[in-house]
Write a protein that holds these residues in place. Structure first.
Motif, PDB file in Angstrom:
ATOM      1  N   MET A  44       0.851  -1.189   0.000  1.00  0.00           N
ATOM      2  CA  MET A  44       0.000   0.000   0.000  1.00  0.00           C
ATOM      3  C   MET A  44       0.890   1.243   0.000  1.00  0.00           C
ATOM      4  O   MET A  44       1.726   1.405   0.877  1.00  0.00           O
ATOM      5  N   VAL A  74       0.096  11.017  -4.732  1.00  0.00           N
ATOM      6  CA  VAL A  74       0.131  12.341  -5.331  1.00  0.00           C
ATOM      7  C   VAL A  74      -1.302  12.718  -5.685  1.00  0.00           C
ATOM      8  O   VAL A  74      -1.996  11.977  -6.379  1.00  0.00           O
ATOM      9  N   VAL A 126       0.314   9.169 -15.506  1.00  0.00           N
ATOM     10  CA  VAL A 126       0.821   8.777 -14.196  1.00  0.00           C
ATOM     11  C   VAL A 126       1.107   7.287 -14.168  1.00  0.00           C
ATOM     12  O   VAL A 126       0.261   6.478 -14.532  1.00  0.00           O
ATOM     13  N   ARG A 170       2.374   4.383 -11.534  1.00  0.00           N
ATOM     14  CA  ARG A 170       2.683   4.138 -10.121  1.00  0.00           C
ATOM     15  C   ARG A 170       3.338   2.777  -9.972  1.00  0.00           C
ATOM     16  O   ARG A 170       3.022   1.842 -10.697  1.00  0.00           O
ATOM     17  N   HIS A 215       4.622  -0.260  -7.167  1.00  0.00           N
ATOM     18  CA  HIS A 215       4.649  -0.760  -5.790  1.00  0.00           C
ATOM     19  C   HIS A 215       6.093  -0.797  -5.334  1.00  0.00           C
ATOM     20  O   HIS A 215       6.952  -1.331  -6.018  1.00  0.00           O
ATOM     21  N   SER A 225       4.093  -4.345 -10.319  1.00  0.00           N
ATOM     22  CA  SER A 225       3.969  -2.901 -10.419  1.00  0.00           C
ATOM     23  C   SER A 225       2.639  -2.578 -11.079  1.00  0.00           C
ATOM     24  O   SER A 225       2.105  -3.341 -11.869  1.00  0.00           O
ATOM     25  N   GLU A 226       2.164  -1.465 -10.678  1.00  0.00           N
ATOM     26  CA  GLU A 226       0.855  -1.076 -11.179  1.00  0.00           C
ATOM     27  C   GLU A 226       1.063   0.113 -12.086  1.00  0.00           C
ATOM     28  O   GLU A 226       1.687   1.103 -11.714  1.00  0.00           O
TER      29      GLU A 226
END
Lengths: 199, 1021
Positions: A1, A6, A146, A148, A150, A163-164
């Motif tokens: 998490m 951002v 964007v 993001r 992990h 990874s997302e």
């Protein structure tokens, strides 16, 4: 998490002359007090062709970061024109804002940047050697991309595998100005194959 | 019955494992599989209920989504108060969510606008203990506990008031635990597992009550979940998957004897979920029909792997309705609305269905009062406290003000209002407060200039971000109140000071050992020679020895003292600086008990002390340890006036902590010190007196800072020795001479008092002016206190006097303590004087008294042994925001008793009506005590709790009398004895404060209206 989310990036002083510093007002939220600083970077992609023309305009530590919602303005000088291939000076390129915690990048925000002459004369007949004083930089602030990742927030140890990749606007070509050639646009996401919609 | 499948409720086609409707019925949560994580989503209920809302683009459907679970979410459950959402998933975690009040709607940065989170729910705590997938979570009635069960075969009970604290882990299942349900009465929790058993556990001791296996022995195959349910009347427990004659059933387990004679039959495949309607129903009265009294019944929905749903009434032999082919896959979860008429069902196929029943179909739901009557009849306790809002939801609100309070209350309860952006207004102030009233726009304009930028050692830029909103992480702050085990008096050192003259409260880091010595408590006088020897050797102990003896003593303590002592030992070993705490705890501890236990180790202590060497420089460090030992020694000697010979000047510590101000420097004394030689007068009681020191000093006030220094025998003039009293106040000094040695001194910011060896008491102003002529006391001074402009003297003859220096009058005239010290071994363990000039005496028996000068009697204000304190449960009435008043004299004297209700947390250990009465009695005691102590702040604090309790419990008569008293006569009449103020608080202002509290219970709306109107009337006059 992710401990840091951002919430918003506002592009200030945009559009502006090419030589003006970049200014991003970044709002982020932190779930709990961070023992270490966040490191933010602005990277200017000098050429879509190769990463070797990437310039890190500046990197800055942000801290201390207690739990809560915070904002700051990240200002960085304009890119060194000497490092930009002349053929890539005018047209569309990319500026990236990245944030790392304990050396692990957890978010990458990309903006398309369109550099063009304001003077119609110059626009029609661009000089062979780019005249940076006449160039205007326009960041497409409405379409941030964007990505993001992990990361392991507790330690700098090995990066988590999964990874997302958040890629909210799949229609890439739709957001580009009509004047640019799609093939030339550098990829924004790190792992486009892993890309998916936020939902 | 209406049936609807809102297609927009979806996890993008991924399975939905759980659904739960918020207690207020405005939203619901779903949990299930996300793209590559678990997903919790919160949805607006309105578009489900009304078609026009569904079509209205402006009404959001999805309120929030949380992707924080790393793997599939198996269960989502709202707390009963609706403030929290708990979710459990395959990532072995339980997350507890709370709505972030300060944030309005926002989009996920970088995503398209449709994904806006209308509400922000933040994970406030992550509960980690399970080693396998969490299958079900459940909040206990009253939200005291949260239970979670897992495929690791365990059930964990979490302390919901103090996350992430674990209460216990229930072990016993030998298979995956897949369902949990709490007894609505709070006495049990039941779990069902793959090990072919259903277990019922007691909440009293968390032991197994019963283990039911027979109906499950045939159960083959597995279901993803086994969500069982307890009926709202508590009489029946219905299991998920059970078998009867090879057919799948839902087994009915009777509370009475855990009999398993009945079941719900008819599903073709295993039952995955059973959910009772929260309402109890009775037959709808037909118009014109004779009102036949019918038995109340319950309603239960059963969902199965066969994709069908059945709804049963316990009054019917056949199901009310069976719906087949509602879903493509197994039903996973069911949730009723609190009204009992709506039901949401979710399925593994990723869809959700909503069923809407009418009263004609289900019957008339009993109102909460009737439900409580049923509970009352069956269990002797009602659940009224929790369910007032639901119960009154149908009552018509007659008064606009009342409506306002009701709405405010709802808003508060939900941390903002329901769906939509309406919550913004209420949350805006919070944001502002962080930013000093500057708007976000202003801040943004100047952010670049304003933000702090520094360079790190290696020359890098470092920006300090501007905090624009703090996280409301104080979510579980009510827990603060309970979290620190409050030892007797330990609440004192950190706060107060101004309120009290008691110096055990002054949190100065001076050590106990440096106190002016006092003789210990004595009921029988003289010392023995052996004790003298012990005393004599006290000075030179080495720290190690002291520690050893400390350890020894603590080991031999009787049980209740253990906690305190071990703590003390630890602390004194580790950090000598924390004595403030210790001093007060030690001072307040009743000591008698340890005298007996400790006597056996007397020799040890003595031996060690005798072998110890003189190491002057170490002394400061060991003073704290020392003092404790000394205290022991004093005690073992049974007090006695110890003549200190060969003294190096470190006075003995006073074991009773008669709170004389703490000295903060130490002056060397020379020669033999005198004994407090005054012969004891003929009195039944004798209190210890401080012995005379060559010199001592103390701080009497923090603000302004006032220090006193006393030096005895400074000069000899014409054969008489003079003593000097020097006082420094904010840097300015004055001094004065006294003809006799000063035994003890005290002061406040207004007055300074000193008691001399010749039993004279002198009182000076803060500038050194003598305010009173020297007062001759009958016996030597035992304890002297000043507070504000009051002086309190407690003499060795156990007589108490209090003077008002300003008015030059006596408030208490030489009153004997005989009345309160009647017990055989009672001694004074604490004495203090409040700012209002009320003297308070704490006794070793745990009782505290104050002398009420208007009643001219001793009044009991605190009793540590009071069973009311232990059992009173008013936690639900505690103000959520205000910190408990811990600085008042009442709080100081009661110490840990403020932690009332510790035992009460064992919900069902005492019958409800008994506990209610106890709480009421306790609260009234508190009010009376605050009143007699003239402690306005505490009076107000307890009054509000009291009122809240009355409102919650529905005690109308008391509430009405209270309001009447506060309002007073509306029309002026000559013969009224009504005082408009109490303790300086305007009674009508207090009433105005109470009204919102009263307004929270609709039952009292008449009362509310009545008093609100009268107050308005009076205001306009």
């Amino acid at each position: 998490m992710a401990k840091v989310q951002v919430l918003n990036v506002a592009v200030l002083d945009n559009p502006s002359p090419f030589g003006n510093p970049f200014q991003f007002e970044i709002t982020f939220e932190c779930m709990e007090d961070l023992p270490e600083d966040l490191e933010w970077k602005i990277i200017y992609v000098g050429s879509a062709e190769s990463e070797e023309y990437d310039q890190t305009l500046d990197s800055v530590l942000v801290g201390p970061v207690p739990a809560g919602r915070h904002m700051f303005v990240f200002q960085a000088d304009a890119p060194n024109t000497g490092l930009i291939p002349e053929s890539d000076a005018v047209g569309v390129t990319v500026v990236l804002i990245t944030c790392t915690y304990r050396g692990q990048e957890f978010i990458r925000i990309g903006y398309y940047v369109n550099n063009e002459y304001t003077d119609p004369e110059l626009r029609e007949n661009p000089p062979l050697k780019p005249d940076y004083t006449q160039l205007q930089r326009n960041i497409l602030a409405s379409n941030p991309r964007v990505t993001r990742f992990h990361i392991n927030w507790e330690g700098s140890a090995d990066r988590m595998e999964d990874s997302e990749n958040v890629d909210p606007a799949p229609n890439i070509s739709g957001m580009l100005p009509p004047s640019c050639i799609p093939g030339k646009v550098p990829p924004l996401g790190l792992m486009p194959d892993n890309s998916m919609d936020c939902m | 019955m209406k049936l609807l499948k809102p297609s927009w409720v979806s996890h993008n086609g991924k399975p939905i494992f759980s659904v739960d409707i918020h207690p207020d019925g405005t939203k619901f949560a779903t949990g299930g599989q996300g793209e590559d994580s678990g997903k919790v989503m919160i949805w607006n209920m309105a578009p489900v209920l009304r078609e026009e809302d569904e079509k209205n683009e402006n009404i959001p459907k999805m309120l929030c989504q949380m992707d924080n679970h790393l793997a599939c979410v198996n269960c989502v459950r709202w707390s009963n108060n609706g403030l929290y959402l708990a979710s459990g998933g395959d990532d072995k975690l339980v997350m507890v969510w709370k709505r972030a009040a300060f944030i309005g709607p926002s989009t996920v940065f970088g995503s398209s606008s449709k994904l806006a989170n209308v509400e922000q729910w933040r994970c406030v705590t992550i509960l980690r203990n399970h080693t396998g997938d969490v299958m079900d979570v459940a909040w206990s009635p009253h939200d005291v506990w949260l239970a979670s069960c897992s495929v690791d075969n365990t059930i964990v009970i979490w302390n919901a008031r103090k996350f992430p604290e674990m209460v216990t882990c229930l072990r016993g299942h030998t298979g995956l635990v897949k369902g949990l349900t709490w007894d609505p009465v709070g006495k049990y929790i039941a779990s069902q597992a793959d090990d072919h058993s259903l277990k019922v556990w007691r909440t009293m001791d968390w032991q197994l009550e019963t283990n039911i296996t027979k109906p499950f022995s045939e159960c083959g195959g597995t279901t993803h979940v086994l969500r069982l349910s307890w009926s709202p009347d508590g009489q029946y427990l219905v299991s998920a998957h059970a078998m009867n004659n090879s057919g799948p059933t839902a087994q009915i387990v009777e509370r009475d004897g855990w009999k398993t004679n009945m079941d719900f039959v008819g599903h073709r495949k295993a039952v995955t979920v059973v959910k009772f309607n929260p309402k109890i129903f009775k037959k709808k009265q037909k118009n014109g029909g004779s009102p036949k009294p019918s038995c109340p019944y319950c309603c239960c929905a059963v969902g199965s792997k066969d994709r069908s749903l059945s709804v049963w009434l316990t009054s019917l032999k056949r199901p009310l309705v069976v719906i087949h082919d509602l879903f493509d896959k197994s039903i996973m979860d069911i949730s009723w609305t609190l009204t009992g008429l709506g039901i949401l069902v979710c399925s593994m196929d990723g869809t959700v269905a909503y069923l809407d029943f009418s009263l004609d179909e289900l019957g008339d739901p009993l109102n909460e009062e009737e439900k409580n009557t049923i509970h009352q009849n069956i269990y002797g306790k009602s659940l009224a406290i929790t369910s007032t809002e639901a119960q009154l939801s149908t009552t018509i609100i007659e008064n606009p003000e009342m409506l306002k309070y009701q709405q405010e209350r709802q808003n508060a309860a939900q941390a903002g209002s329901g769906p939509g952006g309406a919550g913004l207004e209420s949350t805006a102030p919070k944001l502002n407060s962080v930013m000093n009233g500057e708007s976000l726009e202003d801040i943004r304009k100047n952010l670049l200039k304003k933000q702090v930028e520094t360079r790190t050692a290696d020359g890098r830029r470092r920006i300090t971000p501007l905090c624009i909103a703090q996280l409301d992480t104080g979510d579980f702050s009510p827990a603060l109140f309970n979290s620190v085990p409050i030892l007797p008096g330990s609440s004192m050192p950190s706060q107060l000071t101004p309120q009290l003259s008691s110096d055990s409260s002054q949190g100065q880091a001076s050590s106990l050992g440096l106190r002016p010595s006092h003789d210990t408590l004595l009921t029988s006088p003289p010392p023995s020679s052996s004790t003298k020897g012990l005393e004599d050797n006290k000075d030179g102990q080495s720290p190690t020895h002291v520690k050893q003896s400390l350890l020894l003593t603590s080991a031999s303590k009787i049980e209740p003292m253990k906690a305190l002592d071990s703590r003390f030992t630890e602390r004194s070993k580790a950090t000598p600086g924390v004595t403030a705490v210790i001093s007060s705890t030690a001072g307040l501890t009743p000591l008698d008990s340890r005298a007996k236990d400790g006597s056996s180790i007397l020799k040890d202590v003595k031996n060690k002390e005798e072998t110890s060497s003189d190491s002057e420089d170490k002394m400061a460090a060991i003073n704290k340890n020392l003092s404790f030992t000394k205290r022991k020694a004093d005690l073992l000697m049974d007090g006695g006036e110890v003549v200190e010979k060969r003294k190096k000047g470190r006075p003995r510590k006073d074991k009773m902590a008669t709170p004389i101000s703490q000295p903060f420097t130490q002056v060397e004394t020379e020669g033999p010190s005198r004994a407090a030689a005054t012969p004891a007068p003929v009195a039944a009681l004798k209190l210890p007196t401080p012995s005379i020191q060559k010199a001592f000093s103390l701080q009497v006030s923090m603000e302004p800072s006032v220090f006193l220094e006393v030096e005895n025998d400074v000069s000899v003039v014409a054969g008489s020795k003079l003593s000097q009293l020097r006082c420094s106040r904010d840097g300015r000094e004055w001094d004065t001479l006294l003809p006799s040695s000063v035994v003890t001194a005290a002061g406040s910011s207004d007055v300074i008092a000193v008691a001399c060896e010749d039993r004279m008491l002198s009182v000076f102003s803060s500038c050194g002016r003598r305010l009173l002529p020297a007062i001759q006391l009958a016996t030597p001074m035992s304890a002297l206190h000043c507070s504000s402009h009051f002086v309190m003297a407690l003499t060795a003859g156990a007589r108490l006097s209090v003077w008002d220096v300003q008015k030059q009058t006596a408030l208490v005239k030489n009153e004997s303590l005989l009345t309160i010290m009647s017990g055989a071994d009672t001694t004074v363990s604490q004495s203090l004087l409040t700012q209002q000039g009320v003297p308070v005496i704490g006794l070793s028996s745990g009782k505290s008294y104050c002398f009420n000068s208007s009643l001219e009697t001793w009044t009991l204000i605190a009793d540590k042994g009071d069973s009311l304190v232990q059992c009173a449960d008013f936690r639900s009435c505690l103000p959520s925001h205000d910190a408990p008043v811990s600085s008042g004299p009442l709080a100081v004297m009661q110490g840990r008793n403020l932690n009332a209700g510790r035992l009460a947390s064992r919900l069902s250990s005492t019958p409800h009506h008994l506990q209610q009465s106890m709480t009421l009695a306790f609260l009234e005691n508190q009010l009376a005590a605050a009143l007699t102590l003239l402690s306005a702040q505490e009076y107000r604090y307890w009054l509000l709790i009291y009122a809240r309790f009355l409102v919650n419990e529905g005690s109308e008569y008391r509430l009405r009398e209270l309001c009447k008293e506060l309002l007073g006569p509306v029309h002026k009449s000559a013969a009224t004895a009504w005082e408009p103020t109490t303790l300086g608080l305007r009674k009508r202002e207090l009433l105005r404060e109470l009204l919102p509290v009263i307004g929270q219970n609709l039952r009292f709306q008449r009362l509310f209206t009545e008093y609100q109107e009268q107050l308005e009337l009076l205001r306009n006059k």
